[in-house]
Design a protein around this motif. Sequence first.
Motif, short mmCIF file in Angstrom:
data_model
loop_
_atom_site.label_atom_id
_atom_site.label_comp_id
_atom_site.label_asym_id
_atom_site.label_seq_id
_atom_site.Cartn_x
_atom_site.Cartn_y
_atom_site.Cartn_z
N TYR A 130 0.85 -1.28 0.09
CA TYR A 130 0.06 -0.11 0.11
C TYR A 130 0.94 1.18 0.04
O TYR A 130 2.07 1.10 0.32
N ALA A 178 0.45 -5.38 0.89
CA ALA A 178 -0.78 -5.31 0.48
C ALA A 178 -1.58 -6.71 0.63
O ALA A 178 -0.96 -7.82 0.70
N GLY A 198 -3.74 6.68 -2.11
CA GLY A 198 -3.94 5.44 -1.08
C GLY A 198 -5.14 4.89 -1.04
O GLY A 198 -6.18 5.38 -1.48
#
Lengths: 259, 145
Positions: free
Chosen positions: A54, A60, A246
Amino acid sequence: MAQQHGIIVLVDVDNALTDRTLDGNAFWFDNMKFLGSTGEGTEHLVTIVPGTYYSDGSQATEQVLNWLPASLGAVPPTVPRNYLAEQALQTDRDALADLAAVGSGDEAGIGRIKDQVGVNAKQSRAAKGVTTAKVLDATGRVAGQNAAATYNYPAPVITDITGPAVEQQIMYPAQYGSPDMIYDGWYWAATVDTSRPGIYSYTMHIQLHELIEREDGLVWQPVDLTCTSALEIISDPKRNAFTGAGLGVLPIPDLPPAP
Amino acid sequence: MPPKPPSLAVRPVTITAVIDPVAALATGDLDENLYLYDTNRKAGSAGFGTPGLRTRVRKGDTLLWNVIPLECETFVALSGIEIDRRVADPVRKFYPGTDIAFWTATVKRDIVKPVSYRLSFLLGGVADPFTVAAEQALLGADKEA
């Protein structure tokens, strides 16, 4: 990116059955062109999978892929999943209702009802996923005596996914059942390990069905073929497709934008 | 008794529009997110996977246009076909028992020179149709046409 990738394989079934190959007869799409997928609408799709981490640097989650095969020149997959089966039942109901109104000596009326009922085809033992025995045409209506020339191609069926992306454990494909299992409610999905950037190809095993006229009637004959595609896993951070930032909270404006 | 409908001798020539409706709505550019195909590639159709599909047809062929969206949750429909009505007069029909439409027409005459036409689509909840900027065309049976 919590969003799931959808990948469509559009097969020119008539030509694929004639050629006995998917080369030149399969067209691939995904919904990630804006993130960098290439080869949309061709045989050479490379599906982008961004995100080993991320934007805040944390690891992630995996990416989910879903595959949907479709046949060119057939009733499109936008109709309900059980459409062909329901339509087959409905034509029988209509014919039964009309039969009650036809007298026993009315040859023309009985002939008309035979046309309404259409023809059925048997399923070969090796065939997977032909939704209905009744033969319909490309407009969803009953195909008559020339069914073998006008029939609607059943949706192609994925029977397996193999190749380097699977062998190297980049993705873990599996077949899932939808809640509507009675009517061929199966689909293939996979989770993708996003921690190893690179290009990984995979092979899609697809079964098509053609209608064969035999002495004892029509039979759906399976034809197994393969085609290939690829995933490109990149190290860009996963990001929100709306904001480009994000994966935090969406920036909701104080007021709705002016129309 | 209603007259018996004429049975189709052959499968129609199907022209399928694959659309990424979300990308088209986000960018306002339909052509970049539209991929056209037909079932007559072996007869000499060209422009596959582009908005400029050229479909080879013969007089008497049945044509059928339909749509496949890349996002099944987003509404997409073919809303109009702008074509010389002396060549083909497309009408909207529905797959029986559904509200999913297709358009169909019969090629009325031999095509000597390519006949251009234009498709329009409704996307999402936008009221005004999106018209494809590129032209589509019907080509005659003669490969030189």
